[in-house]
Design a protein around this motif. Sequence first.
Motif, mmCIF file in Angstrom:
data_model
loop_
_atom_site.group_PDB
_atom_site.id
_atom_site.type_symbol
_atom_site.label_atom_id
_atom_site.label_comp_id
_atom_site.label_asym_id
_atom_site.label_seq_id
_atom_site.Cartn_x
_atom_site.Cartn_y
_atom_site.Cartn_z
ATOM 1 N N UNK B 553 2.100 -13.044 8.955
ATOM 2 C CA UNK B 553 1.007 -13.309 8.017
ATOM 3 C C UNK B 553 0.140 -12.061 7.916
ATOM 4 N N UNK B 554 -0.567 -11.959 6.835
ATOM 5 C CA UNK B 554 -1.388 -10.776 6.595
ATOM 6 C C UNK B 554 -2.534 -10.747 7.596
ATOM 7 N N UNK B 555 -3.048 -9.554 7.890
ATOM 8 C CA UNK B 555 -4.146 -9.437 8.852
ATOM 9 C C UNK B 555 -5.344 -10.316 8.475
ATOM 10 N N UNK B 556 -5.478 -10.579 7.178
ATOM 11 C CA UNK B 556 -6.598 -11.414 6.733
ATOM 12 C C UNK B 556 -6.499 -12.830 7.293
ATOM 13 N N UNK B 557 -5.288 -13.218 7.665
ATOM 14 C CA UNK B 557 -5.093 -14.598 8.124
ATOM 15 C C UNK B 557 -4.919 -14.667 9.633
ATOM 16 N N UNK B 559 -6.962 -14.609 11.944
ATOM 17 C CA UNK B 559 -7.938 -15.421 12.671
ATOM 18 C C UNK B 559 -7.626 -16.908 12.600
ATOM 19 N N UNK B 560 -6.697 -17.270 11.733
ATOM 20 C CA UNK B 560 -6.295 -18.685 11.682
ATOM 21 C C UNK B 560 -5.230 -18.878 12.760
#
Lengths: 162, 875
Positions: B553-557, B559-560
Motif C-alpha cells: 500500500x502507498x505510504x499514505x496508507x 498508518x492504517x
Amino acid sequence: MSKASLNIVSFPINHIQPNKDTVKEFVTVTIENQMFGIPVAIVQDVLRKQRITPVPLASQEIAGVMNLRGRIVTAIDVRKRLGLDDTNSRTKSMYVVVEYKGEQYSLIVDSVGEVMALPAKNFENNPNNLSPQWQEVSLGVYRLDNKLMVVLDVAKLLTLAT
Amino acid sequence: MDDLIADFLTETNESLGQLDNELVKLEQNPEDKNILSSIFRVMHTIKGTCGFLGLSRLASVAHASENVLGKIREGAFAANPSVISLILESIDCIKELISQLEEKGAEPQGEDRDLIERLNHCAATGEAKGQSYVAATDSNSAHKKEEHKEVVITQNPDALSREAKEAAAAQGLKVAEEGATEGSRTASGGNTIRVGLDVLEKLMQMVSELVLTRNQLLQLARSVGETEFNTPLQRLSHITTDLQEGVMKTRMQPIGNAWAKFPRLIRDLSHELGKKIDLRMIGADTELDRQLLEMIKDPLTHMVRNSADHGIEKIDDRKTAGKSEVGVITLSAYHEGGHIIIKIADDGKGLNVEKIKEKVLANGLATESEIAVMSEQQIYQFIFKPGFSTAAQVTSVSGRGVGMDVVLTNLQKIGGVVELSSVFGNGTTFHIKIPLTLAIMPVLVVEAQDQLFAIPQIRIVEIVNAYTTQGTNNEESLLEHRIEIINDAPVLRLRERLLPLVSLPKILGLRNDFRLKNDERPIYIVVCQLGSYSFGIMTDKVYDTEEIVVKPVSPLLKNVQVFSGCTILGDGNVILIVDPNGLAKHADMQIITTEGDIDSQQHKFIAGSNITSFLIFKAEGKTPKAVPLELVSRLEEIDASRIEWSGGRPVLQYRGDLMRIVQLENRAKLPDSGVLQVIVFMDEGKILGLIVDEIVDIVDHEMNVKMLSGSEGLLGSAVINDRTTDLVDVSYYFSQTFEDWLQHKNSQIRASNNQKHILLVDDSAFFRKFMEPILSVANYRVTTVDSAIKATELLNDGIDCDAIVTDIDMPEMNGIQFAELCRKDSRFHSLPIIALTSYDPEKFKIDAKDAGFNSFVSKSDRNTLVDTLSRVLAE
C-alpha cells in the motif's frame, strides 16, 4: 514512469509561443469552477471515472485505491483535500495520475482541460487572503486572459495530516 | 571494475563457499582422496587466476595454502583438525582480501607474512602452529567478524574508516551474490548464464501484470459468449500460465543455499565450545523464493548457533545423561500445502521450564500467579521476549539476550510462524512455517458490508458459521453456534472455550452493528491464530481461497494498521488484505502476543495486580459460578432432610445458630433428599448457606470482570481458566434473605450524623462494586471513581471527602502518583489516603510511605481496611 506514457487523448495541446521568459507547462483541471494547474512533468495519465476500492479507516481525503494497468494507485479526493463542500454529486469526475516519490497517485478532479505553457511573467505568489488550507497546497497563481489558475503543490497535496 | 576481475570475484566467491564445506568434510574423512583433490584444485585455480591477474597478495596466500594441501595429498601428513583450521584460516584471509578487492577494485596494501610463515612451517613439518581455537591468535577467530576485521585494519590503516562504514553493506552484497550463483549452479550444473537479479524481478513484475490482464480478458470473453477470439485466447492463457510458472522458477532456490555456511559454523562452534556436534541436513533441495531465502538466512543461523550453544550439552554432561557423546542437530525442510516447513531439532538438554519461570519472574515479565496458570507452551514463548536468555553463562556465541526476539520478528515480517516443542533432557525442536514466496500469497476472500477483503491463509485456523438469534429452546447444540454478547463484546463458545470476536464491518466503520437487525443469515467467523492466542473475525460472507499477488500500500496508507497490503483480483478490482495482527491491535484486544510489545506487557502487568482467589462452583446451568474466596466462611455437606422450614423459608440448624438457606435465582425447588453442597457465608452474625451442585475448584485468577451483568444476584462475568464464569453477588443474597441486613445498616447510617465520606478510586469495576457495600456497611458514605484522573477532577471540583481509598495499579495515573499529587496540594496534604494493593504489603511499605499514604491494605483483606479507615480517621 517516463513522460512518454503521457496519455492525453482528447486534449489538444495549446501551443503558446515560447516567451523570452521561462515557460512552464501545466495540465489544467477544474474543481468547483476554479482552474488549477498541475506541472505536466509529473502527470502520467488522465483517466475517466474508474472503479475505486475505498480504504476503511484511512483519512477522509483518500478516496481509495484503484488498479491502473496492474499497479496500485492511491486516489486522492482533491475536493476534500481543499476543504470544499462535498454536496455536489460527482457524476463527472476525472482522474489525473501523478507520480510522487516513486508512487503513483490519482487526483480526483471535476474535469481536465488543456495543457498550457505559461510564461513566468504571468506568475504571482499566493494572495495573502487565500485561506490557510489553500495556501498550504498552492504554489502561486497564474494570470490568464479571463481567469486565474492556481498551481497545485502536489508534494503538499499528498501530505496528509494523520 | 575490470570485467576480468569481476568474473574472477564471482567465480572465487562461489569456490570459497564450496571450500569451507569440503574442508569440514575432509576433517571428518581425512582419507578421502576425492575431497582432497577437489579442494586442491580449487585452491590451485585461485592461485593461478590471481597470479594471472597480478593479485600478488592473494596469490601468495593461496600458494602457501596450496603447498600444505599438496603435502597432505602426497600423504606427507594427515589432515588433522589443527591443519584444517590453518587452511580455513587462510581461506578466511582470502575471503577478506576478496571482499576488499570487490569494494575498492584493487588488492589492499600489506602482507600476510605471519600466516604464510605458519603455512610454510606446516608444509615443511606437518605441524600447524598457534592455530588452536582456544589460544585464539587474533586472525584465528575468523567467524567472529569484529576480530577478524581488526586484522585487516592493522594491515591496511588508511582504509580504516571506510572499511568500518562499508563493511556491513559489502558483506551483505557478497552473501547475496554467493547465494544466487550457488543456486544456479546446483540447479543445472555447468550449463548456466548469470542474470542480474533486477532483470528477474522486472520479468516477474511484468508476468504478474500479464496474468492479471489475461484474467480480465477471460472474464470478458465469458460474458460475450462464443467468438472467434476464444481459441487464440485459450492458447494465450496456457502460455501465460506456463510463463508465470517458468519465471517463478527462476526465483526459486534450494534452501541448501541458506544452509551452506552451517557445516563450517558448527565445526568452529564445536571446537570453541568443546562439544562434539553432528549436523544433519535433510531436504536441502527444497526450493523457496530467493527473496525469502535471504530473509531467513540470519534467523536460521542464529537458531542453529543457539542449538549448538544452549541445546547440545558438553561431552561429559552427555555421557552422564547416558547419551552418545556426539550431539546431533538436524535441519530439515519440506513443502506442506503452499508453505515450507523448516525444522531445527537438537537432541540436547531441552528447555527447562523451571529455569524459564525463574527468569520470567526475575525479569518481571509475568507474575507468579500468572505463570501458575500458563501451559508449558505459553511459558516456552517467553524465550522469544526481548532480553531473555536461559543460558546461565553468557558465552561469546550466544546468550546475550538479543536474538530469539529478533529471530521471531524477522520471521514474522515475512509471514512466518514459529512453534517450538521441547522435552526436558531430550532436546528441543523449532518448527518454522513460512510461505513459499512473498510475491504470491494464498488468501481467503471475505465480504463485509458489500466490500471484499482478503485474509492471509497462514493465520487462519478454521471457519465457523454462527447465528445471533437466540435458540428457540434451550438446545445445547445451538449454543456452539450462537454468538453471545457480553456488554457489546461478542464471543463464541468454541469447543468449550470462549473465542473473542471482532466484527470486520463494524471495526472498519462500514456499519454500526456487526449484524443488521432481524437478519437470520449465518455470520461467518474466520478463526485466526496469533501466537498462542486466537480470535474470530466476523464476516458477512466467505468466498474462495485465492492465490494473489501482494502489492504494497502507498505510504499514505501506512498508518492504517489494519491492512497489510492490497491485491488485484481477476476482474481488475482492487481488494485490501487484512492483517489479523493489526486488526486485533486496532480492536484493542488484550491479546498477549508473542511479540515483545511493550504496550501489551504493561497491560499484563497492570492486569496482574488483580489476582484474586476464587471458589468455583456449579449451580444452575452450565456456566460455572464463582465467588471471591475471602467471602466464604466454610464449605459444608449437609443432608437435605436436615433442612427445616421457618416462615416459608428454608433454614438449617448450624453450629447452634440458624443458617438461612438460599439458592441462586431462577433455580428449581430445593431437593428434599440426598447430600447437598453448601457454601457458608457469615457477616455480622448472619449466616447464609448457598446450595450448589458441585464445588469445582479454587483458583487464583486475574480479576477482570468482562461486564456488569444486568441480572440480579450476579456481579458480572469473568473469564477464569478460559471459561466464562458468572461472579455471584453475595451481598445481594444477604440483602434478599435478611431484609433487615441492609435496612438496619441504612438506618444506622441515617442515624449517625458524623458519617464519613470516602472517595474510592479503583479501575476495576469489580472491586468498586465489591468495596462499596463493605464500606457502606461499615457506615461510610462512598463515592467511587474508576481512575485517579477523575478523582483529581472531583477533588479540584471541591468534593468534600474525609478520606481516600485508592488502588495502586491503575492506567494513566497510578495510586502513587495520585497520592504524591494530593500531598503537593495544600488543600489535601492532610487528607488521609489509604492504598489498596494486591502486592505483598511488606514489599511495598517504603514506597507507599514515601508517597504519603497513611496506610495501605491488602485488597483481599477487607476487615483490615475497615479497621484502618476508622483508625486513620480517628487520628
